[in-house]
Design a protein around this motif. Structure first.
Motif, short mmCIF file in Angstrom:
data_model
loop_
_atom_site.label_atom_id
_atom_site.label_comp_id
_atom_site.label_asym_id
_atom_site.label_seq_id
_atom_site.Cartn_x
_atom_site.Cartn_y
_atom_site.Cartn_z
N ARG A 74 0.69 -1.26 0.03
CA ARG A 74 -0.06 0.02 -0.02
C ARG A 74 0.87 1.31 -0.05
O ARG A 74 0.58 2.26 -0.73
N ALA A 75 1.96 1.09 0.80
CA ALA A 75 2.65 2.13 0.80
C ALA A 75 3.43 2.45 -0.42
O ALA A 75 3.64 3.89 -0.94
N ARG A 76 3.95 1.38 -0.95
CA ARG A 76 4.55 1.66 -2.31
C ARG A 76 3.73 2.13 -3.44
O ARG A 76 3.91 3.03 -4.18
N TYR A 77 2.35 1.66 -3.33
CA TYR A 77 1.32 2.24 -4.35
C TYR A 77 1.11 3.62 -4.32
O TYR A 77 1.05 4.32 -5.31
N ASN A 78 0.79 3.90 -3.04
CA ASN A 78 0.70 5.54 -2.77
C ASN A 78 1.70 6.43 -3.32
O ASN A 78 1.71 7.29 -3.95
N SER A 79 3.06 5.81 -3.04
CA SER A 79 4.04 6.64 -3.27
C SER A 79 4.19 6.63 -4.96
O SER A 79 4.61 7.90 -5.56
N ALA A 80 3.96 5.64 -5.68
CA ALA A 80 3.93 5.59 -7.19
C ALA A 80 3.02 6.45 -7.66
O ALA A 80 3.21 7.25 -8.64
N LEU A 81 1.68 6.53 -7.12
CA LEU A 81 0.81 7.21 -7.78
C LEU A 81 1.11 8.48 -7.59
O LEU A 81 0.72 9.51 -8.42
N ILE A 82 1.57 9.03 -6.41
CA ILE A 82 2.09 10.58 -6.13
C ILE A 82 2.89 11.09 -7.03
O ILE A 82 2.81 12.12 -7.92
#
Length: 290
Positions: free
Chosen positions: A96-104
């Motif tokens: 989830r942390a990785r996904y949020n970071s990539a989306l940003i």
């Protein structure tokens, strides 16, 4: 009568809200002063100057899937901060942390921008439980080059804050405030004033009651949409199971059903035999984990 009952239930729910409840937290921290205080304490940086902050900000990936971020803030240096509160350990996982970071990253750049133009990003999870299980107040996640032990320095930071530790440090006192239901028990005046406004001031209470009504309506609409999607999927599973007697490949079934999602049909075909010969559609749907 129903309206009055619902209103009283909302007031009771409002009294029990803490900053660890994301519905309440997002309203409190959409205020720049509150967001600035939060980031300065967590990052131990008094120079942070927040220029804009958004709550419940929806951002999309390349496939159009939308994720709603609790808090998204930008400071005077262009640094981007995403703050999430998580009461469930599952919602604060590494992926989830990785996904949020990539989306940003994908949403703060424009076509033609150089990679070097990427700003620093911070994804911060404030968790009700100690998800890292090391009894520490804060965890900084950085990429490291294994062979040298040196930091990779991609300027994409992930931080976990453990709200269980409420000591007399600035961070500990902040986490104490996150667990309070009453403004008078809080240490940080900026936060206490904002909490008091939404819980005790007539205008603030009215805002929160409207927000809860909006959230109820959204939850209902999302529930209806999920129900429709599930119904379509159950129908597709039923059709695929019936066609498996006649066709041996996902492509053939897709052509016969005028259904273009061959990978999905293949996935159904892979799972369905485990539930034959009767093919329990509900069990297959659950096993697909869609």
């Amino acid at each position: 009568m129903d309206f009055e009952k619902k209103h009283q239930e909302d007031l009771q729910r409002l009294r029990g809200f803490r900053l660890l409840d994301d519905d309440f937290m997002t309203k409190v921290f959409e205020d720049i002063q509150c967001a600035e205080l939060l980031l300065r304490i967590i990052l131990n940086d008094e120079s942070i100057n927040v220029l804009e902050v958004h709550s419940q900000r929806g951002i999309k990936n390349l496939q159009g899937r939308s994720v709603r971020l609790d808090i998204l803030a930008i400071d005077s240096h262009g640094r981007v901060f995403n703050v999430e509160v998580q009461r469930s350990d599952k919602g604060a996982g590494a992926k989830r942390a990785r996904y949020n970071s990539a989306l940003i990253d994908a949403n703060v750049t424009e076509p033609g921008d150089l990679y070097e133009a990427l700003n620093e990003t911070f994804v911060i999870f404030i968790t009700e439980n100690d998800v890292m299980k090391a009894d520490l107040p804060i965890y900084h996640i950085d990429r490291v080059v294994k062979e040298t032990g040196k930091l990779f320095k991609d300027e994409a930071y992930i931080i976990y804050v453990n709200s269980q530790i409420k000591d007399e440090t600035k961070l500990g006192r902040l986490m104490h405030d996150f667990s309070c239901t009453n403004a008078k028990d809080m240490h940080n005046k900026v936060l206490a004033d904002r909490v008091r406004y939404f819980k005790e001031d007539e205008r603030g209470v009215a805002i929160m009651c409207r927000e809860m009504e909006i959230m109820r309506n959204q939850a209902h609409e999302e529930g209806v949409e999920i129900g429709i999607k599930k119904g379509r999927m159950l129908q597709l599973i039923k059709q695929v199971c019936a066609k498996m007697q006649k066709f041996s490949s996902a492509e053939e079934i897709a052509n016969d059903l005028v259904e273009q999602d061959v990978p999905l049909i293949q996935k159904i075909m892979d799972v369905a035999p485990n539930f034959g010969p009767d093919y329990n559609v509900d069990a297959i749907y659950k096993a697909l984990n869609l």
